[in-house]
Design a protein around this motif. Structure first.
Motif, PDB file in Angstrom:
ATOM      1  N   ASP A  14       0.829  -1.203   0.000  1.00  0.00           N
ATOM      2  CA  ASP A  14       0.000   0.000   0.000  1.00  0.00           C
ATOM      3  C   ASP A  14       0.865   1.255   0.000  1.00  0.00           C
ATOM      4  O   ASP A  14       0.578   2.220  -0.705  1.00  0.00           O
ATOM      5  N   ASP A  19      -3.324   4.061  -4.109  1.00  0.00           N
ATOM      6  CA  ASP A  19      -4.615   3.702  -4.714  1.00  0.00           C
ATOM      7  C   ASP A  19      -4.722   4.382  -6.075  1.00  0.00           C
ATOM      8  O   ASP A  19      -5.433   5.378  -6.229  1.00  0.00           O
ATOM      9  N   CYS A  96      -7.352  -3.383   0.363  1.00  0.00           N
ATOM     10  CA  CYS A  96      -8.168  -3.132   1.555  1.00  0.00           C
ATOM     11  C   CYS A  96      -7.650  -1.951   2.371  1.00  0.00           C
ATOM     12  O   CYS A  96      -8.369  -1.421   3.218  1.00  0.00           O
ATOM     13  N   ALA A  98      -5.839   1.951   2.905  1.00  0.00           N
ATOM     14  CA  ALA A  98      -5.850   3.272   2.274  1.00  0.00           C
ATOM     15  C   ALA A  98      -4.908   4.226   2.994  1.00  0.00           C
ATOM     16  O   ALA A  98      -5.143   5.435   3.033  1.00  0.00           O
ATOM     17  N   LEU A 102      -4.642   8.146   1.930  1.00  0.00           N
ATOM     18  CA  LEU A 102      -5.081   9.105   2.944  1.00  0.00           C
ATOM     19  C   LEU A 102      -4.037  10.192   3.138  1.00  0.00           C
ATOM     20  O   LEU A 102      -4.345  11.390   3.157  1.00  0.00           O
ATOM     21  N   SER A 152     -10.515   8.346   9.056  1.00  0.00           N
ATOM     22  CA  SER A 152     -10.023   7.419   8.034  1.00  0.00           C
ATOM     23  C   SER A 152      -8.897   6.538   8.557  1.00  0.00           C
ATOM     24  O   SER A 152      -8.676   5.445   8.027  1.00  0.00           O
ATOM     25  N   ASP A 155     -11.193   3.555   9.728  1.00  0.00           N
ATOM     26  CA  ASP A 155     -11.858   2.689   8.748  1.00  0.00           C
ATOM     27  C   ASP A 155     -11.012   2.415   7.502  1.00  0.00           C
ATOM     28  O   ASP A 155     -11.336   1.509   6.735  1.00  0.00           O
ATOM     29  N   GLY A 156      -9.932   3.161   7.295  1.00  0.00           N
ATOM     30  CA  GLY A 156      -9.094   2.924   6.131  1.00  0.00           C
ATOM     31  C   GLY A 156      -7.788   2.213   6.417  1.00  0.00           C
ATOM     32  O   GLY A 156      -7.130   1.723   5.498  1.00  0.00           O
ATOM     33  N   LYS A 176     -14.552  -4.123   3.997  1.00  0.00           N
ATOM     34  CA  LYS A 176     -14.601  -3.035   3.018  1.00  0.00           C
ATOM     35  C   LYS A 176     -15.980  -2.943   2.379  1.00  0.00           C
ATOM     36  O   LYS A 176     -16.461  -1.848   2.062  1.00  0.00           O
ATOM     37  N   ASN A 179     -18.173  -1.129   4.845  1.00  0.00           N
ATOM     38  CA  ASN A 179     -17.830   0.288   4.831  1.00  0.00           C
ATOM     39  C   ASN A 179     -18.377   0.983   3.592  1.00  0.00           C
ATOM     40  O   ASN A 179     -18.877   2.116   3.655  1.00  0.00           O
ATOM     41  N   THR A 180     -18.318   0.299   2.449  1.00  0.00           N
ATOM     42  CA  THR A 180     -18.835   0.854   1.200  1.00  0.00           C
ATOM     43  C   THR A 180     -20.351   1.006   1.251  1.00  0.00           C
ATOM     44  O   THR A 180     -20.906   2.033   0.835  1.00  0.00           O
TER      45      THR A 180
END
Length: 322
Positions: A14, A19, A96, A98, A102, A152, A155-156, A176, A179-180
């Motif tokens: 990551d 992303d 998964c 971020a 972020l 974030s 949750d990220g 995910k 969350n979406t």
């Protein structure tokens, strides 16, 4: 893969790749599935009970299929080749997280703000927040960045790592999906009050532990980054439940205490002002340097979350082997 290998590999992937917008991210596929499912399950004139049932069916289908399809594809890849299976596991796990995205998005907002380019800062901010940004001043932009990176981080970053340690990449992918769904239909407005209730409640449950882990990590990261760790702890205990969300206020209150700033207080959404209880009442309004420090603290939170997830994964892995 063992968690002590999988989780660091996923985190490094990551950090290296972020992303990219050209990549067919699974979250975009989940979003398309939610839109398609809503069009099939919703009908004019549905009662509240019918909307609740339809929304629950959509939620269960998207979350369940995300878990099962990920597990199936990883199993197929492993059957073809153990090396391909490991690469697929890292690849799916990467999507998964971020953490880098972020940091990049928040840093771009702050770079524009540092250059006194308010229109550009507002435009970049609109990419990562749901509130109206057209008339925000520098202090409000700084506040929005701090609130967004804090939430974030949970949750990220923290939550995907937590669920990956708990049940592997398929469980992280199911998270995910939760969350979406919450971001798309879990709203308390007229359209989604009943249809999105199952998604909203499931998201609250799924984020309960990760949000509090994130707040605790903010306290630890504040000490490492020479912010006010004691203030983070005190304000977390005092204002952690001030937010309308049972989870978002946990990391936000901790980071507000670490920086000694006031967050919350209401925002405009689609032209409508929604009031909210302030977090850190009595503190000063945040400035650019506070938002820059918040980004650094959240970067440390990600590393602490990785360490905690690796530890949890190793404990669970050793118990399963007994």
């Amino acid at each position: 893969m063992r968690p002590q290998l999988l989780l660091p590999a996923v985190y490094l992937a990551d950090q290296a790749a972020g992303d990219p917008e050209w990549f067919p991210h699974p979250v975009r596929l989940m979003g398309s599935a939610v839109v398609r499912g809503e069009s099939l399950l919703r009908r004019p004139g549905q009662s509240r009970e019918e909307q609740l049932l339809a929304g629950a069916m959509l939620t269960a289908t998207v979350v369940g299929s995300s878990y099962l399809l990920t597990r199936l594809m990883l199993a197929c890849a492993s059957r073809c080749s153990p090396h391909l299976g490991r690469l697929a596991e890292i690849g799916f796990g990467w999507t998964c997280l971020a953490a880098r995205n972020l940091q990049q998005e928040a840093s771009q907002v702050l770079a524009a703000l540092n250059g006194d380019d308010l229109p550009l800062a507002r435009t970049r901010l609109a990419r990562i927040v749901g509130r109206d940004t057209e008339s925000l001043d520098a202090q409000e932009i700084s506040r929005a960045v701090i609130e967004t990176v804090a939430e974030s981080a949970s949750d990220g970053v923290m939550a995907p790592l937590f669920y990956m340690a708990l049940g592997g990449v398929p469980l992280a992918m199911a998270y995910k999906a939760v969350n979406t769904l919450d971001s798309m239909i879990g709203h308390a407005d007229e359209r989604y009050l009943y249809f999105g209730k199952a998604a909203a409640r499931l998201d609250d449950a799924a984020n309960f532990i990760p949000a509090r882990m994130t707040a605790l990590a903010v306290v630890a990261a504040s000490w490492l980054m020479k912010a006010d760790a004691a203030g983070a702890w005190r304000l977390w205990l005092r204002d952690g439940n001030c937010h309308k969300s049972p989870n978002a206020g946990q990391p936000e209150s901790a980071i507000a205490g670490a920086l000694g700033v006031r967050l919350g207080g209401g925002n405009c959404y689609a032209g409508e002002f929604i009031s909210a209880e302030p977090i850190g009442a009595g503190f000063r309004a945040p400035e650019l340097h506070d938002a820059q420090k918040a980004v650094r603290v959240v970067s440390a939170v990600g590393l602490l979350g990785l360490g905690a997830a690796v530890l949890l994964g190793c404990v669970l892995h050793s118990r399963r082997k007994r």
